[in-house]
Design a protein around this motif. Structure first.
Motif, short mmCIF file in Angstrom:
data_model
loop_
_atom_site.label_atom_id
_atom_site.label_comp_id
_atom_site.label_asym_id
_atom_site.label_seq_id
_atom_site.Cartn_x
_atom_site.Cartn_y
_atom_site.Cartn_z
N LYS A 161 43.14 -13.40 -36.20
CA LYS A 161 43.93 -12.86 -35.09
C LYS A 161 43.15 -11.77 -34.36
O LYS A 161 43.16 -11.68 -33.13
CB LYS A 161 45.25 -12.31 -35.62
N SER A 162 42.43 -10.95 -35.12
CA SER A 162 41.63 -9.89 -34.53
C SER A 162 40.52 -10.46 -33.65
O SER A 162 40.24 -9.95 -32.56
CB SER A 162 41.03 -9.02 -35.64
N GLU B 188 42.10 -11.90 -30.39
CA GLU B 188 42.60 -10.89 -29.46
C GLU B 188 41.51 -10.03 -28.85
O GLU B 188 41.76 -9.31 -27.87
CB GLU B 188 43.62 -10.01 -30.18
N GLU C 112 33.97 -9.95 -29.70
CA GLU C 112 34.44 -10.44 -30.99
C GLU C 112 33.44 -10.09 -32.09
O GLU C 112 32.23 -10.20 -31.92
CB GLU C 112 34.62 -11.97 -30.96
N ARG D 92 38.86 -20.06 -23.34
CA ARG D 92 39.95 -19.10 -23.16
C ARG D 92 40.78 -19.45 -21.93
O ARG D 92 40.30 -20.08 -21.01
CB ARG D 92 39.41 -17.67 -23.00
#
Length: 307
Positions: free
Chosen positions: A190-191, A194, A200, A307
């Motif tokens: 999830k990190s 997001e 990332e 994305r």
């Protein structure tokens, strides 16, 4: 890559303490990655295995859904390892890994000891082999594990022998040294999802077919279908490291950054995990994968864009 003759086969080569698995290209022991980062010791050839079938320090394990698959035909001396003995099937959960105690008993009962070297191959569904590799890597035995390049398809194509006899063996001490960092959980992924593009901490790789990726994938994920990493469906030998690196580059995967793989339930992703490790990356596998992600109503991206 589904065949009717076999489900999946895994071979464990138990070598005496000291020597490591030999690469598919030669006979010299290797314990570390080559200068280009490729961990060549993670693949062995059918010839190497054939040359060591009668080696007293070699133990072979055959992974399948049921004993009838095993009895139908396996490489001589192989021991039956049931898929259900090192995976679980509890729906959308964080992991398909059973408890460490259960895994310890599974491999100990099969004679896989602390100095055992493991060579894995699969037939009916190739990722089953990589699933076994991931499990052993998680348990701290990854450096003693490898895949059989080309699997049993290559073995049979070369007219090598198979057997229906049930192997006899004794248990061996198996001591887990768990690497939790090799298993990614929901919060970690999830990190990554997001984070802003380019920020990332890890790069996510979706190991599913392109149609499943387009139907819905984790934001930022690159798509490298596991079958793309092999020569062909009928000849499941790995592409050369150069071609594999080129495949990664074509999907925007960069060197030196940890890879987290996922699929539907952690099988295809295990193949992606193996590939990343083979090419020298730090890697983890999101075992809950898309099944857990979607069950938690987490956002997905549809279409070919990341994305």
């Amino acid at each position: 890559m589904r065949k009717t003759f076999f489900r999946a086969v895994v071979f464990v080569l138990a070598l005496s303490a000291g020597p490591s698995i030999v690469s598919a290209q030669g006979s010299s022991p290797q314990t570390a990655a080559k200068s280009d980062g490729v961990r060549t010791e993670m693949l062995v050839s059918t010839k190497w295995l054939a040359d060591h079938l009668k080696d007293p320090n070699v133990v072979i394990l055959h992974v399948a859904d049921n004993m009838s698959d095993y009895k139908r035909g396996h490489i001589p001396g192989a021991r039956y390892l049931a898929m259900k003995s090192f995976t679980t099937d509890n729906g959308a959960i964080n992991t398909e890994l059973p408890s460490v105690d259960q895994l310890q008993k599974t491999f100990s009962d099969l004679g896989v000891g602390d100095n055992t070297r493991v060579v894995i191959y699969a037939t009916n569904w190739f990722p089953d082999a990589a699933r076994a590799f991931f499990t052993l890597d998680y348990l701290g035995h990854g450096e003693k594990s490898a895949l059989l390049d080309g699997g049993i398809e290559q073995w049979l194509a070369e007219d090598r022998p198979v057997s229906g006899e049930v192997a006899k063996f004794s248990p061996a001490p198996f001591t887990p040294h768990v690497h939790e960092s090799f298993r990614a959980l929901l919060d970690e992924v999830k990190s990554d999802v997001e984070a802003k593009a380019g920020d990332e901490a890890e790069q996510i790789v979706d190991a599913r077919p392109a149609r499943r990726y387009s139907a819905g994938h984790l934001a930022g994920a690159s798509n490298v279908y596991w079958q793309e990493t092999l020569v062909s469906e009928d000849n499941p030998v790995f592409l050369s490291p150069e071609k594999l690196r080129a495949l990664y580059a074509s999907r925007g995967i960069v060197p030196g950054k940890k890879i987290v793989t996922y699929c539907e339930v952690g099988l295809q992703a295990s193949h992606g995990y193996f590939l990343a490790k083979y090419l020298g990356y730090d890697a983890a596998m999101y075992d809950g994968s898309y099944q857990e992600w979607s069950s938690k109503n987490m956002p997905v991206v549809k279409g070919e864009a990341k994305r």
